[in-house]
Design a protein around this motif. Structure first.
Motif, PDB file in Angstrom:
ATOM      1  N   ARG A   1       0.841  -1.206   0.000  1.00  0.00           N
ATOM      2  CA  ARG A   1       0.000   0.000   0.000  1.00  0.00           C
ATOM      3  C   ARG A   1       0.882   1.266   0.000  1.00  0.00           C
ATOM      4  O   ARG A   1       1.799   1.409   0.803  1.00  0.00           O
ATOM      5  CB  ARG A   1      -0.913   0.025   1.222  1.00  0.00           C
ATOM      6  N   GLY A   2       0.594   2.166  -0.949  1.00  0.00           N
ATOM      7  CA  GLY A   2       1.318   3.426  -1.033  1.00  0.00           C
ATOM      8  C   GLY A   2       2.720   3.324  -1.609  1.00  0.00           C
ATOM      9  O   GLY A   2       3.467   4.311  -1.615  1.00  0.00           O
ATOM     10  N   LYS A   3       3.105   2.148  -2.131  1.00  0.00           N
ATOM     11  CA  LYS A   3       4.453   1.954  -2.669  1.00  0.00           C
ATOM     12  C   LYS A   3       4.464   2.119  -4.187  1.00  0.00           C
ATOM     13  O   LYS A   3       3.425   2.173  -4.842  1.00  0.00           O
ATOM     14  CB  LYS A   3       4.965   0.554  -2.299  1.00  0.00           C
ATOM     15  N   ARG A   4       5.674   2.199  -4.718  1.00  0.00           N
ATOM     16  CA  ARG A   4       5.878   2.297  -6.167  1.00  0.00           C
ATOM     17  C   ARG A   4       6.435   0.967  -6.664  1.00  0.00           C
ATOM     18  O   ARG A   4       7.439   0.476  -6.156  1.00  0.00           O
ATOM     19  CB  ARG A   4       6.823   3.456  -6.506  1.00  0.00           C
ATOM     20  N   VAL A   5       5.764   0.412  -7.668  1.00  0.00           N
ATOM     21  CA  VAL A   5       6.034  -0.974  -8.064  1.00  0.00           C
ATOM     22  C   VAL A   5       6.274  -1.059  -9.569  1.00  0.00           C
ATOM     23  O   VAL A   5       5.601  -0.391 -10.355  1.00  0.00           O
ATOM     24  CB  VAL A   5       4.848  -1.890  -7.682  1.00  0.00           C
ATOM     25  N   VAL A   6       7.221  -1.923  -9.949  1.00  0.00           N
ATOM     26  CA  VAL A   6       7.435  -2.279 -11.356  1.00  0.00           C
ATOM     27  C   VAL A   6       7.119  -3.769 -11.519  1.00  0.00           C
ATOM     28  O   VAL A   6       7.639  -4.602 -10.760  1.00  0.00           O
ATOM     29  CB  VAL A   6       8.871  -2.000 -11.807  1.00  0.00           C
ATOM     30  N   VAL A   7       6.241  -4.086 -12.473  1.00  0.00           N
ATOM     31  CA  VAL A   7       5.958  -5.474 -12.835  1.00  0.00           C
ATOM     32  C   VAL A   7       6.563  -5.717 -14.213  1.00  0.00           C
ATOM     33  O   VAL A   7       6.236  -5.005 -15.175  1.00  0.00           O
ATOM     34  CB  VAL A   7       4.448  -5.759 -12.854  1.00  0.00           C
ATOM     35  N   ILE A   8       7.427  -6.706 -14.323  1.00  0.00           N
ATOM     36  CA  ILE A   8       8.093  -7.016 -15.583  1.00  0.00           C
ATOM     37  C   ILE A   8       7.441  -8.243 -16.204  1.00  0.00           C
ATOM     38  O   ILE A   8       7.492  -9.345 -15.653  1.00  0.00           O
ATOM     39  CB  ILE A   8       9.602  -7.262 -15.363  1.00  0.00           C
ATOM     40  N   GLY A   9       6.789  -8.029 -17.350  1.00  0.00           N
ATOM     41  CA  GLY A   9       6.096  -9.124 -18.036  1.00  0.00           C
ATOM     42  C   GLY A   9       4.605  -8.874 -18.100  1.00  0.00           C
ATOM     43  O   GLY A   9       3.985  -8.503 -17.104  1.00  0.00           O
ATOM     44  N   ILE A  10       4.020  -9.072 -19.294  1.00  0.00           N
ATOM     45  CA  ILE A  10       2.600  -8.774 -19.494  1.00  0.00           C
ATOM     46  C   ILE A  10       1.820 -10.028 -19.871  1.00  0.00           C
ATOM     47  O   ILE A  10       0.840  -9.964 -20.589  1.00  0.00           O
ATOM     48  CB  ILE A  10       2.434  -7.662 -20.569  1.00  0.00           C
ATOM     49  N   GLY A  11       2.260 -11.171 -19.340  1.00  0.00           N
ATOM     50  CA  GLY A  11       1.468 -12.380 -19.478  1.00  0.00           C
ATOM     51  C   GLY A  11       0.278 -12.335 -18.525  1.00  0.00           C
ATOM     52  O   GLY A  11      -0.013 -11.299 -17.915  1.00  0.00           O
ATOM     53  N   ASN A  12      -0.398 -13.464 -18.369  1.00  0.00           N
ATOM     54  CA  ASN A  12      -1.584 -13.482 -17.521  1.00  0.00           C
ATOM     55  C   ASN A  12      -1.269 -13.140 -16.067  1.00  0.00           C
ATOM     56  O   ASN A  12      -1.999 -12.380 -15.431  1.00  0.00           O
ATOM     57  CB  ASN A  12      -2.262 -14.852 -17.613  1.00  0.00           C
ATOM     58  N   SER A  13      -0.187 -13.684 -15.540  1.00  0.00           N
ATOM     59  CA  SER A  13       0.181 -13.378 -14.153  1.00  0.00           C
ATOM     60  C   SER A  13       0.592 -11.928 -14.004  1.00  0.00           C
ATOM     61  O   SER A  13       0.175 -11.245 -13.052  1.00  0.00           O
ATOM     62  CB  SER A  13       1.309 -14.302 -13.689  1.00  0.00           C
ATOM     63  N   GLY A  14       1.425 -11.444 -14.918  1.00  0.00           N
ATOM     64  CA  GLY A  14       1.875 -10.057 -14.850  1.00  0.00           C
ATOM     65  C   GLY A  14       0.722  -9.077 -14.909  1.00  0.00           C
ATOM     66  O   GLY A  14       0.665  -8.102 -14.152  1.00  0.00           O
TER      67      GLY A  14
ATOM     68  N   LYS B   1       0.938   3.161  -4.776  1.00  0.00           N
ATOM     69  CA  LYS B   1       0.901   4.557  -5.224  1.00  0.00           C
ATOM     70  C   LYS B   1       0.952   4.615  -6.741  1.00  0.00           C
ATOM     71  O   LYS B   1       0.251   5.429  -7.377  1.00  0.00           O
ATOM     72  CB  LYS B   1       2.070   5.328  -4.616  1.00  0.00           C
ATOM     73  N   GLN B   2       1.799   3.772  -7.350  1.00  0.00           N
ATOM     74  CA  GLN B   2       1.902   3.718  -8.810  1.00  0.00           C
ATOM     75  C   GLN B   2       2.470   2.367  -9.215  1.00  0.00           C
ATOM     76  O   GLN B   2       3.373   1.840  -8.558  1.00  0.00           O
ATOM     77  CB  GLN B   2       2.796   4.830  -9.356  1.00  0.00           C
ATOM     78  N   VAL B   3       1.940   1.821 -10.309  1.00  0.00           N
ATOM     79  CA  VAL B   3       2.439   0.562 -10.864  1.00  0.00           C
ATOM     80  C   VAL B   3       2.906   0.814 -12.289  1.00  0.00           C
ATOM     81  O   VAL B   3       2.189   1.433 -13.093  1.00  0.00           O
ATOM     82  CB  VAL B   3       1.360  -0.539 -10.854  1.00  0.00           C
ATOM     83  N   TYR B   4       4.114   0.346 -12.595  1.00  0.00           N
ATOM     84  CA  TYR B   4       4.656   0.422 -13.945  1.00  0.00           C
ATOM     85  C   TYR B   4       4.716  -0.999 -14.501  1.00  0.00           C
ATOM     86  O   TYR B   4       5.291  -1.896 -13.877  1.00  0.00           O
ATOM     87  CB  TYR B   4       6.048   1.053 -13.948  1.00  0.00           C
ATOM     88  N   LEU B   5       4.122  -1.208 -15.656  1.00  0.00           N
ATOM     89  CA  LEU B   5       4.074  -2.533 -16.284  1.00  0.00           C
ATOM     90  C   LEU B   5       5.015  -2.542 -17.476  1.00  0.00           C
ATOM     91  O   LEU B   5       4.769  -1.884 -18.493  1.00  0.00           O
ATOM     92  CB  LEU B   5       2.642  -2.855 -16.726  1.00  0.00           C
TER      93      LEU B   5
END
Length: 534
Positions: A162-175, A187-191
Motif C-alpha cells: 500500500r502506497g508503494k511504487r512498483v514495477v511489474v516485468i512481463g505482461i502475461g496473464n500473471s503479470g 501509489k503507482q504501478v509500472y508494467l
C-alpha cells in the motif's frame, strides 16, 4: 491390467486413469496468489464426464476450482490412490526395460521415509509451471537495487505494498493480474513489456464467456479455409476497437486474458513501459530512456522453465524449454511406450480437457489397445510441429509448446477413437449436430461415442447454456421467441453437411451427392425440430 504411477496433480494430473490395476498418484503443492480467478470458463474447462455445478460462476475463484477437483475425486473415488506430500526422487528404467517396459520409482514421504516400487507405466503430470524463470543476468545493476524483488510465483496479496511504487516485468496473464491488483493499493504501478500483448476479455458479446464464442468448430473450419493474414487482420481489428496493446500479429503470440487492465491503464494507476534497461539503486531505467525513482518492489512475471529432474537426462531431454515429444505426449526414443507426459502444452483454450484427453490416450497405449507409429514417423510429426510453430510464433521461451484447442483435441481424439461423428449426427440427430458445429467445443463432445462413452454427454451439450445462465439469474424474465425460420434451419443444416463432408473426406461427400434426393428427404424429416437458443 497395469500398475501405473502418476506424478503430479491438478490440471494435468487430475484425470482418473481407467487402465490401472493399481494407480499411485504423487501430489505436489502449487503456488498461487489469493485472488486468482481462472481465465477459462467452467463449461470449457471441466472434465468431459463431470460437468461443473450449474450454480458455480462461469469464471471461478481458485478455491471453487479446488472444490470441483475434490468433487471429482470423491465421485470417482480417487483419493485412495493419491499419496499427498510425497516427493518423487528417481524414476529409472528397470533392467530388461526393452522387454518389460517397467520402471523403478523411488519416493520420499513427508517424514523422510524412502520407498521403492515397480510400475508398468509412468505418467508425468508436472506441467510447464515447474521452475520460476528469473533472468537476473538480463537486468544490469539488479544487485544494486535497494528495494525488494521476487518472481510472480511468490506473490500472494497486495496489502504489504500500500502506497508503494512498483514495477511489474512481463505482461502475461500473471503479470497483468498482479499489476491490476497492486494498482488498487500501490501509489503507482509500472508494467514493463518488450512487445506488448493482445488483451482478451473474459466477458464476450451479450455477456457470454469469450472462450465459448471463440472455440467453436465453425470458426475453426473458416480459419482453415481463409488466408491466415485475413484472419489475423479480422481479429486485430476487433480487438483494436477496444484497446491496442501489441504490434505483433494476433496469432504470433500467446494472448493475455484481463478485463481490468485497460481500465487501470486509462485511469493512470498502471503505466505501461518498455523493457527495463538497467537498475541504479532504487531507480529503474527503461529502454526509452525514462527513469523512475524510488521503486520499492519489482515483480518478475517472466514465466517458467520445465524439467524432469527425477528422470534420467536421456529419457526426456530438455533444452531452453524445448522438448521432443510425439504429439506432446510420448518420447519417441524409448523401446517401450510406457512413459507419457501429460499437460506439457500451452493451449489457446483450457488445459484441463486436453490433459484428460492425453491421459485417455496414454491409458489405451499402456493397455496395448492403441499402437504408436515407428520412431521415424513420430520424429516426422515432431519436426513438422516445430517448423509450424517457428513459422507462426515470435521466438520466445513461452512459445515452444503452443497448441490450438480444437485441432489438437481432435488430433488426440482420433488416436483414442472418440471424435464426434458430426456427419452421422447431421442425419440422425441434427439438433445435437448443430450445437456441436456452431456452439462451443465443450469437452462433452468427446464422450458421445467410442471408448469411455458417457450416456450423459448429449444432454450435457444441449444444456450447457443453461449452466452458463444459472449463476447470472437475478430475476425472472420472459424467454424471447426464436427468430430463426425453417428456411434458416434448412440453410444451416445444408451448409453444415457440406462443410462436415469436406472436413472428413471427399469420399464421404461423393457418397452423399450420389443420391441427393435421399439426403434431402432425410433433412426434411428433421426440419420441424427447433433450433436451441440458450
Amino acid at each position: 491390467m497395469t500398475k501405473v504411477v502418476v506424478i503430479g496433480i491438478g490440471n494435468s494430473g487430475g484425470d482418473r486413469t481407467t487402465c490401472c490395476k493399481k494407480m499411485i498418484q504423487f501430489a505436489y503443492r502449487a503456488s498461487i496468489y489469493h485472488s486468482l480467478i481462472i481465465n477459462t470458463s467452467k463449461e470449457m474447462m471441466c472434465f468431459s464426464d463431470f460437468p461443473i455445478p450449474a450454480h458455480f460462476p462461469n469464471y471461478m475463484h481458485n478455491s471453487l476450482i479446488m472444490d470441483y477437483f475434490r468433487m471429482y475425486a470423491d465421485h470417482f473415488q480417487l483419493k485412495r490412490h493419491i499419496r499427498f506430500q510425497t516427493k518423487v526422487l528417481h524414476v529409472t528404467p528397470r533392467p530388461g526395460f526393452p522387454h518389460s517396459g517397467q520402471w523403478d520409482v523411488e519416493t520420499e514421504s513427508k517424514d523422510g521415509r524412502r520407498e521403492k516400487q515397480v510400475f508398468e507405466a509412468v505418467m508425468v503430470c508436472t506441467g510447464h509451471h515447474c521452475h520460476p524463470h528469473l533472468p537476473l543476468q538480463d537486468f544490469p545493476g539488479i544487485n544494486t537495487f535497494k528495494g525488494k524483488f521476487f518472481h510472480s510465483r511468490d506473490y500472494k496479496n497486495p496489502e504489504e505494498w500500500r502506497g508503494k511504487r512498483v514495477v511489474v516485468i512481463g505482461i502475461g496473464n500473471s503479470g497483468g493480474d498482479i499489476a491490476v491488483e497492486l494498482s488498487r493499493m500501490a501509489k503507482q504501478v509500472y508494467l514493463s513489456t518488450r512487445r506488448g500483448s493482445w488483451i482478451l476479455n473474459r466477458v464476450g458479446d451479450k455477456g457470454v464467456p469469450t472462450d465459448m464464442l471463440f472455440n467453436n468448430r465453425m470458426n475453426g473450419w473458416l480459419s482453415q479455409l481463409l488466408p491466415v493474414g485475413f484472419i489475423n487482420n479480422f481479429r486485430e481489428k476487433l480487438l483494436n476497437k477496444r484497446f491496442t496493446t501489441s504490434s505483433m500479429g494476433f496469432f504470433s503470440q500467446h494472448p493475455t486474458v484481463n478485463d481490468d487492465l485497460p481500465n487501470r491503464i486509462l485511469s493512470g494507476t498502471v503505466s505501461v513501459k518498455p523493457n527495463v534497461k538497467e537498475f541504479r539503486g532504487s531507480s529503474v531505467v527503461f529502454e526509452d530512456g525514462a527513469v523512475e525513482d524510488d521503486i520499492d518492489l519489482v515483480v518478475f512475471a517472466t514465466g517458467y522453465t520445465f524439467s524432469f529432474p527425477f528422470l534420467s537426462s536421456h529419457a526426456i531431454p530438455v533444452s531452453k524449454n524445448k522438448v521432443s515429444l510425439y504429439k506432446y505426449v510420448y518420447p519417441p526414443g524409448l523401446e517401450r511406450p510406457t512413459l507419457a507426459v501429460i499437460g506439457l502444452i500451452q493451449p489457446l483454450g483450457a488445459i484441463m480437457p486436453i490433459s484428460e484427453m492425453q491421459a485417455r490416450w496414454a491409458a489405451r497405449v499402456f493397455k496395448g489397445l492403441c499402437k504408436l507409429p515407428p520412431m521415424s514417423a513420430m520424429m516426422k510429426d515432431i519436426k513438422a510441429k516445430e517448423k509450424a510453430m517457428a513459422k507462426r510464433y515470435v521466438a520466445a521461451q513461452r512459445h515452444t509448446i503452443q497448441v490450438d484447442y480444437i485441432p489438437y483435441m481432435d488430433e488426440l481424439a482420433k488416436q483414442v477413437g472418440v471424435c464426434p461423428p458430426i456427419l452421422k449426427l447431421l442425419l440422425t440427430d441434427p439438433r445435437l449436430a448443430l450445437n456441436i458445429i456452431f456452439g462451443p467445443c465443450t469437452p462433452y463432445q468427446f464422450r458421445l461415442h467410442g471408448p469411455g462413452r458417457w450416456d450423459g454427454a448429449r444432454q450435457a451439450i444441449l444444456t450447457q447454456w443453461d449452466r452458463v445462465n444459472e449463476p447470472l439469474k437475478t430475476r425472472c424474465t420472459p424467454e424471447p421467441q426464436s427468430q430463426r425460420s425453417s428456411h434458416s434451419l434448412i440453410f444451416s443444416v445444408s451448409v453444415a453437411a457440406l462443410l462436415s463432408a469436406l472436413y472428413y473426406s471427399r469420399a464421404s461427400l461423393h457418397a452423399l451427392i450420389a443420391d441427393p434426393s435421399s439426403l434431402l428427404d432425410k433433412i426434411r424429416a428433421f426440419v420441424p425440430l427447433p433450433l436451441t437458443t440458450q
